[in-house]
Design a protein around this motif. Structure first.
Motif, mmCIF file in Angstrom:
data_model
loop_
_atom_site.group_PDB
_atom_site.id
_atom_site.type_symbol
_atom_site.label_atom_id
_atom_site.label_comp_id
_atom_site.label_asym_id
_atom_site.label_seq_id
_atom_site.Cartn_x
_atom_site.Cartn_y
_atom_site.Cartn_z
ATOM 1 N N LYS A 2 0.832 -1.200 0.000
ATOM 2 C CA LYS A 2 0.000 0.000 0.000
ATOM 3 C C LYS A 2 0.867 1.251 0.000
ATOM 4 O O LYS A 2 1.897 1.303 0.681
ATOM 5 C CB LYS A 2 -0.914 0.007 1.234
ATOM 6 C CG LYS A 2 -1.962 -1.097 1.238
ATOM 7 C CD LYS A 2 -2.967 -0.894 0.121
ATOM 8 C CE LYS A 2 -4.056 -1.959 0.170
ATOM 9 N NZ LYS A 2 -5.031 -1.796 -0.934
ATOM 10 N N THR A 4 1.749 5.172 0.890
ATOM 11 C CA THR A 4 1.517 6.051 2.031
ATOM 12 C C THR A 4 0.761 7.294 1.577
ATOM 13 O O THR A 4 0.635 7.577 0.364
ATOM 14 C CB THR A 4 2.851 6.483 2.656
ATOM 15 O OG1 THR A 4 3.571 7.292 1.699
ATOM 16 C CG2 THR A 4 3.689 5.270 3.039
ATOM 17 N N LYS A 5 0.272 8.075 2.538
ATOM 18 C CA LYS A 5 -0.406 9.331 2.216
ATOM 19 C C LYS A 5 0.539 10.281 1.486
ATOM 20 O O LYS A 5 0.123 11.034 0.600
ATOM 21 C CB LYS A 5 -0.935 9.987 3.493
ATOM 22 C CG LYS A 5 -2.097 9.257 4.137
ATOM 23 C CD LYS A 5 -2.608 10.023 5.353
ATOM 24 C CE LYS A 5 -3.807 9.302 5.975
ATOM 25 N NZ LYS A 5 -4.323 10.034 7.173
ATOM 26 N N GLU A 6 1.812 10.238 1.865
ATOM 27 C CA GLU A 6 2.799 11.101 1.205
ATOM 28 C C GLU A 6 2.977 10.695 -0.259
ATOM 29 O O GLU A 6 3.134 11.551 -1.140
ATOM 30 C CB GLU A 6 4.145 11.015 1.936
ATOM 31 C CG GLU A 6 4.178 11.666 3.305
ATOM 32 C CD GLU A 6 3.459 10.848 4.366
ATOM 33 O OE1 GLU A 6 3.230 9.630 4.120
ATOM 34 O OE2 GLU A 6 3.127 11.404 5.438
ATOM 35 N N ASP A 7 2.935 9.382 -0.523
ATOM 36 C CA ASP A 7 3.048 8.905 -1.911
ATOM 37 C C ASP A 7 1.842 9.365 -2.740
ATOM 38 O O ASP A 7 2.000 9.820 -3.884
ATOM 39 C CB ASP A 7 3.120 7.378 -1.940
ATOM 40 C CG ASP A 7 4.386 6.835 -1.288
ATOM 41 O OD1 ASP A 7 5.380 7.584 -1.216
ATOM 42 O OD2 ASP A 7 4.360 5.671 -0.852
ATOM 43 N N GLU A 38 0.890 0.238 -6.954
ATOM 44 C CA GLU A 38 0.847 -0.763 -5.879
ATOM 45 C C GLU A 38 1.018 -2.164 -6.442
ATOM 46 O O GLU A 38 1.740 -3.000 -5.876
ATOM 47 C CB GLU A 38 -0.463 -0.647 -5.104
ATOM 48 C CG GLU A 38 -0.532 0.567 -4.195
ATOM 49 C CD GLU A 38 -1.900 0.762 -3.563
ATOM 50 O OE1 GLU A 38 -2.016 1.610 -2.661
ATOM 51 O OE2 GLU A 38 -2.853 0.067 -3.985
ATOM 52 N N THR A 47 9.931 -1.615 -2.210
ATOM 53 C CA THR A 47 9.289 -0.494 -1.523
ATOM 54 C C THR A 47 9.780 0.837 -2.093
ATOM 55 O O THR A 47 9.506 1.894 -1.529
ATOM 56 C CB THR A 47 9.605 -0.540 -0.010
ATOM 57 O OG1 THR A 47 11.030 -0.510 0.177
ATOM 58 C CG2 THR A 47 9.007 -1.778 0.630
#
Length: 215
Positions: A2, A4-7, A38, A47
């Motif tokens: 998944k 991240t919010k930053e991604d 993803e 990652t």
């Protein structure tokens, strides 16, 4: 795997800087891009978001920008569908008839110059409608840029221009038949403008609710 919010925010900012300026369209594309990235990260068991993202954009950016243009066409279609739906409202013929008899009453009770002056104000109704629905409602609430909302400027501009043509034609209002034609066309344009204002407000509220998290 998944993101991240930053991604997600990175993807959103990248698309915005790539001229995908409308928040609703960008949200759709971000969801699509994030899902694909993803999948790629899971398949390669990595990652390293930024390298995967870079490779993905090299391969797909042109198609994403093409998709953006398609979304804009869909936004235009949504506006016209909403507008046509507004036209079949029972209030529409009532607005037209009220406008028609109102303009005709003015013609009967005032001189031709006053009649022409009033006709010249009709375009301002459409302009005022756009200012009230977009500048006041949209900007006052500090909403993001939405495709359908901003694309409304075009039909407002079209309906702004039509009365100017009629105003020039009104110099020929020398007999009853011509006057009735002018009154009918002006009333129709005014009705279309008012319907468009109502449709605009409904679309603004719909987008505000649908994309509340972007406000």
């Amino acid at each position: 795997m998944k993101l991240t919010k930053e991604d997600i925010q990175f993807i959103d900012t990248y698309l915005e800087n790539s001229d995908v300026v409308f928040a609703d369209i960008r949200m759709e594309i971000v969801d699509h891009v994030a899902s694909d990235i993803e999948d790629r990260m899971s398949a390669s068991n990595t990652t390293d978001f930024y390298n995967v993202f870079k490779d993905y954009m090299v391969q797909n950016k042109a198609q994403l920008l093409k998709d953006n243009r398609q979304f804009l066409k869909s936004a235009d279609m949504k506006i016209w569908k909403a507008f046509l739906k507004g036209l079949v409202s029972p209030l529409t013929p009532l607005i037209f008839l009220t406008s028609f008899f109102g303009f005709y009453f003015l013609y009967l009770n005032f001189n031709i110059e006053t009649f022409r002056l009033i006709i010249s104000y009709v375009p301002l109704i459409g302009l005022s409608g756009f200012l009230l629905t977009y500048v006041v409602y949209h900007k006052a609430k500090n909403l993001k840029r939405f495709s359908v909302v901003e694309r409304l400027a075009m039909p407002f501009w079209v309906f702004y221009q039509i009365p100017n043509i009629i105003f020039n034609f009104s110099y020929q209002a020398k007999n009853l038949a011509t006057v009735l034609w002018i009154v009918g066309i002006v009333s129709l344009v005014l009705t279309l403008m008012l319907v468009l204002v109502c449709v605009s407000i409904k679309l603004f509220k719909s987008y505000e609710k649908q994309y509340k998290t972007l406000a």
